[in-house]
Design a protein around this motif. Structure first.
Motif, PDB file in Angstrom:
ATOM      1  N   GLU A  31      28.139  31.292  32.510  1.00  0.00           N
ATOM      2  CA  GLU A  31      26.885  31.512  33.241  1.00  0.00           C
ATOM      3  C   GLU A  31      26.318  30.181  33.715  1.00  0.00           C
ATOM      4  N   ARG A  32      25.868  30.169  34.952  1.00  0.00           N
ATOM      5  CA  ARG A  32      25.229  28.986  35.537  1.00  0.00           C
ATOM      6  C   ARG A  32      23.937  29.424  36.233  1.00  0.00           C
ATOM      7  N   VAL A  40      37.387  41.990  34.938  1.00  0.00           N
ATOM      8  CA  VAL A  40      36.494  40.874  35.255  1.00  0.00           C
ATOM      9  C   VAL A  40      35.278  41.393  36.008  1.00  0.00           C
ATOM     10  N   ASP A  41      34.106  40.875  35.646  1.00  0.00           N
ATOM     11  CA  ASP A  41      32.854  41.210  36.332  1.00  0.00           C
ATOM     12  C   ASP A  41      32.146  39.929  36.732  1.00  0.00           C
ATOM     13  N   VAL A  42      31.662  39.912  37.980  1.00  0.00           N
ATOM     14  CA  VAL A  42      30.926  38.758  38.503  1.00  0.00           C
ATOM     15  C   VAL A  42      29.588  39.257  39.038  1.00  0.00           C
ATOM     16  N   ARG A  62      27.020  34.695  36.922  1.00  0.00           N
ATOM     17  CA  ARG A  62      27.644  35.078  35.652  1.00  0.00           C
ATOM     18  C   ARG A  62      29.039  35.637  35.911  1.00  0.00           C
ATOM     19  N   VAL A  63      30.004  35.124  35.175  1.00  0.00           N
ATOM     20  CA  VAL A  63      31.385  35.584  35.262  1.00  0.00           C
ATOM     21  C   VAL A  63      31.838  35.926  33.852  1.00  0.00           C
ATOM     22  N   GLU A  64      32.380  37.122  33.666  1.00  0.00           N
ATOM     23  CA  GLU A  64      32.846  37.511  32.334  1.00  0.00           C
ATOM     24  C   GLU A  64      34.099  38.372  32.440  1.00  0.00           C
ATOM     25  N   GLU A  65      34.922  38.268  31.399  1.00  0.00           N
ATOM     26  CA  GLU A  65      36.146  39.064  31.343  1.00  0.00           C
ATOM     27  C   GLU A  65      36.328  39.618  29.936  1.00  0.00           C
ATOM     28  N   GLU A  66      36.553  40.914  29.859  1.00  0.00           N
ATOM     29  CA  GLU A  66      36.837  41.587  28.592  1.00  0.00           C
ATOM     30  C   GLU A  66      38.351  41.580  28.381  1.00  0.00           C
ATOM     31  N   SER A  88      36.429  29.297  34.388  1.00  0.00           N
ATOM     32  CA  SER A  88      35.566  28.123  34.391  1.00  0.00           C
ATOM     33  C   SER A  88      35.592  27.433  35.750  1.00  0.00           C
ATOM     34  N   GLU A  89      36.780  27.313  36.326  1.00  0.00           N
ATOM     35  CA  GLU A  89      36.900  26.706  37.657  1.00  0.00           C
ATOM     36  C   GLU A  89      36.264  27.601  38.720  1.00  0.00           C
ATOM     37  N   LEU A  90      36.395  28.922  38.551  1.00  0.00           N
ATOM     38  CA  LEU A  90      35.815  29.861  39.515  1.00  0.00           C
ATOM     39  C   LEU A  90      34.299  29.732  39.552  1.00  0.00           C
TER      40      LEU A  90
END
Length: 260
Positions: free
Chosen positions: A88-89, A141-143, A155-159, A228-230
């Motif tokens: 998250e940024r 993945v959810d953005v 916010r970027v997250e992956e289950e 992280s790069e994304l």
């Protein structure tokens, strides 16, 4: 009949220690409240940073992240790597909705999936899973990009529990279970000892478990780096878009009318 004097309460060593600790905390709190405040406003911090040659924009960016919980992708004790990746940024300013198309393109290019973007109000959401398909198939993945209150939260997250379950179940269950008959039969034929057979079976299962753990760790490290790069690239795009839109706004103090 004379009143029986009340017996004064006795405290154990642990209770005495807790009482002293609490008293010390109360004393420190009172001293802090009585002392004059030494806190600085964000403007004052920016001024100090400017004098030190630090870009005030970076100070505002750091201040935005100060109140956020520390970002930690804690590893699972059983797998040695996280089963859920979260990044998250927070960027100062609100990204225009016109920039959403470019942000979605960056997500698709990085992950190699079209996914499903959606816009609700002024917020953008993108998911790699399409309704009607099983989440076990492919990545999950959810953005989200939410401009609100003068800031934009990315916010970027992956289950990844589906991957962990498939690896452990497939490798440990298939490999360990599939070879258990051969291990027990071979050991019994060679040593005629049940304890030795059980021990060899445990070693076999442990081997397949460590194999699944190693493979999962490799996948998790690779995806953590990728996400992280994304989010770093999305943050840069959002900052650029906000800066461009801010410069494009007309100056309200300057009249554009000409007097002849």
């Amino acid at each position: 009949m004379a009143d029986t004097p009340k017996r004064e309460r006795q405290y154990s060593e642990e209770e005495v220690a807790l009482i002293i600790k609490r008293a010390a905390e109360l004393q420190q709190t009172e001293q802090t409240e009585q002392e004059p405040s030494t806190a600085l406003s964000l403007i004052e911090v920016e001024q100090i940073a400017k004098e030190a040659g630090i870009d005030p924009r970076l100070i505002r960016r750091a201040a935005l992240g100060l109140d956020q919980p520390a970002q930690t992708n804690r590893p699972s004790p059983w797998l040695g790597a996280p089963t859920r990746l979260v990044f998250e940024r927070v960027v100062e300013g609100e990204v225009p909705t016109e920039e959403f198309e470019g942000l979605v393109a960056e997500v698709r290019r990085t992950l190699g999936q079209n996914g499903l973007p959606s816009v609700l109000g002024r917020s953008l959401a993108w998911t790699s899973t399409i309704s009607g398909r099983r989440r076990a198939q492919g990545r999950n993945v959810d953005v989200s990009i939410v401009p609100r209150g003068g800031v934009t939260t990315i916010r970027v997250e992956e289950e990844m529990r589906n991957i962990a379950g498939a690896l452990v179940g497939g490798i440990v269950g298939g490999g360990g279970g599939g070879t258990s008959g051969a291990v027990i039969g071979g050991s019994m034929a060679a040593w005629h000892s049940a304890p030795i057979s059980v021990g060899l079976l445990a070693c076999s299962i442990s081997f397949f478990y460590m194999l699944a753990r190693t493979i999962y760790n490799g996948i998790a490290v690779k995806r953590e780096k990728e996400l992280s790069e994304l989010i770093g690239r999305l943050e840069t795009q959002v900052e650029t878009a906000i800066g461009t839109s801010s410069k494009a706004l007309p100056n309200p103090t300057k009249s554009t009318d000409s007097i002849r």
